[in-house]
Design an enzyme around this catalytic site. Structure first.
Site, PDB file in Angstrom:
ATOM      1  NE  ARG A 146      -3.558  -2.262   2.775  1.00  0.00           N
ATOM      2  CZ  ARG A 146      -3.256  -3.412   3.381  1.00  0.00           C
ATOM      3  NH1 ARG A 146      -2.047  -3.576   3.910  1.00  0.00           N
ATOM      4  NH2 ARG A 146      -4.142  -4.376   3.473  1.00  0.00           N
ATOM      5  CE  LYS A 170      -5.772  -0.663   4.974  1.00  0.00           C
ATOM      6  NZ  LYS A 170      -7.098  -0.838   4.332  1.00  0.00           N
ATOM      7  NE  ARG A 243      -3.387  -3.546  -1.468  1.00  0.00           N
ATOM      8  CZ  ARG A 243      -2.794  -4.354  -0.591  1.00  0.00           C
ATOM      9  NH1 ARG A 243      -1.482  -4.474  -0.587  1.00  0.00           N
ATOM     10  NH2 ARG A 243      -3.514  -5.027   0.287  1.00  0.00           N
ATOM     11  CG  HIS A 266      -6.196  -8.752   1.363  1.00  0.00           C
ATOM     12  ND1 HIS A 266      -6.430  -9.042   0.035  1.00  0.00           N
ATOM     13  CD2 HIS A 266      -6.093  -7.404   1.425  1.00  0.00           C
ATOM     14  CE1 HIS A 266      -6.475  -7.926  -0.661  1.00  0.00           C
ATOM     15  NE2 HIS A 266      -6.271  -6.920   0.157  1.00  0.00           N
ATOM     16  CE1 TYR A 275      -6.479  -4.186  -3.970  1.00  0.00           C
ATOM     17  CE2 TYR A 275      -7.734  -5.444  -2.371  1.00  0.00           C
ATOM     18  CZ  TYR A 275      -7.075  -4.292  -2.727  1.00  0.00           C
ATOM     19  OH  TYR A 275      -7.009  -3.245  -1.846  1.00  0.00           O
TER      20      TYR A 275
END
Length: 298
Positions: A146, A170, A243, A266, A275
């Site tokens: 990202r 994240k 990405r 993920h 994606y």
């Protein structure tokens, strides 16, 4: 129906453009024509939330996209808020009306051929910024990271011997992503350039501006868009497009979904499947072209 006072409010108090006010006018006129012709309603005070929903269903039945229906509903909501504030209504019927869900728009994957041209034929400027910009593109496409993860990269996140990067994602999650030997050499070369230009960097970050400050999201976006625009006609060419390209190209080359999920960081396969939808569409096209049953043959 207090229409003109509403348009004056938009023009003189909200300072909307003439173009926007014209769009509002058309939306309200269409709504009122529907109320009158389909429901026999000529006063906005008589409108209930069920009537507004009926109008939205009519639009969807006509084939209008959810985005268009949402815009018209937004206009109606604005008008009713105006009437309520001016004391022309006791309650707002739009409060019980929900907007249709918009389909999630993802950036299309940049074609492999276009990216090959980018890295083999496009000329990057001499000096630090040219090397940095190329490395930004290389890292995003080679790892699928990202934009925020790219900005946070530090030289010590690279394991040169194992040829892998520690990426902090994240929620504090970390993942190891392998990279090729050529990218390892490029990063090492860039670090030498960075140290010559900036010396010991107190930020301890890999990628810096020309003034030695941390990279920021808009700068990364501008770099990616500038160079991808040179090789791709797609309009959605931010960092996320790389990405998406990373995931799609892996899928097209036979990578397992669980492996792509781990590389992207993920937490669920559902996120990864979104994606890689381009790969599914291409497989469907191949199936329809090649399979006898798909073509209606015996």
């Amino acid at each position: 129906m207090k229409l003109e006072s509403f348009f004056q409010y938009l023009e003189f108090e909200k300072r909307f453009s003439i173009h926007t006010i014209t769009a509002y006018r058309k939306d309200l006129q269409q709504f009122m024509e529907y109320l009158s012709k389909a429901l026999g309603i000529d006063q906005m005070q008589e409108v209930r939330h069920s009537h507004i929903r009926s109008f939205m269903v009519e639009l969807i039945t006509e084939g209008r996209e959810a985005r268009t229906v949402n815009r018209k509903l937004s206009t109606i909501k604005a008008y009713y808020r105006f009437l309520l504030r001016r004391g022309h209504l006791a309650e707002d019927p739009t409060l019980k009306v929900s907007a249709p869900k918009l389909p999630k728009r993802l950036p299309g994957a940049v074609r492999k051929e276009a990216l090959q041209i980018l890295f083999s034929e496009v000329t990057f400027p001499e000096g630090y910024e040219g090397k940095r910009d190329r490395l930004v593109l290389e890292l995003l496409y080679a790892t699928g990271m990202r934009r925020s993860e790219l900005i946070a990269l530090r030289p010590e996140d690279f394991n040169w011997a194992q040829q892998e990067i520690l990426i902090r994602g994240k929620g504090g999650k970390e993942r190891l992503v392998p990279i090729g030997k050529s990218l390892v050499l490029e990063v090492q070369d860039f670090i030498r350039w960075r140290e010559e230009l900036h010396g010991a960097n107190k930020q301890k970050l890999l990628l810096l501006t020309a003034k030695g400050k941390p990279m920021y999201p808009k700068l990364v976006y501008n770099i990616v868009r500038k160079y991808l625009s040179a090789v791709s006609p797609d309009e959605r060419l931010g960092p996320h497009a790389l990405r998406h390209s990373f995931a799609t190209h892996l899928s097209e080359n036979g990578a397992e979904l669980n492996a792509i999920k781990a590389l992207l960081g993920h937490s669920s396969l559902a996120s990864t499947q979104v994606y890689t939808h381009n790969s599914v569409e291409r497989l469907r096209a191949v199936y329809q072209q090649a399979h006898p049953n798909a073509k209606g043959e015996d």
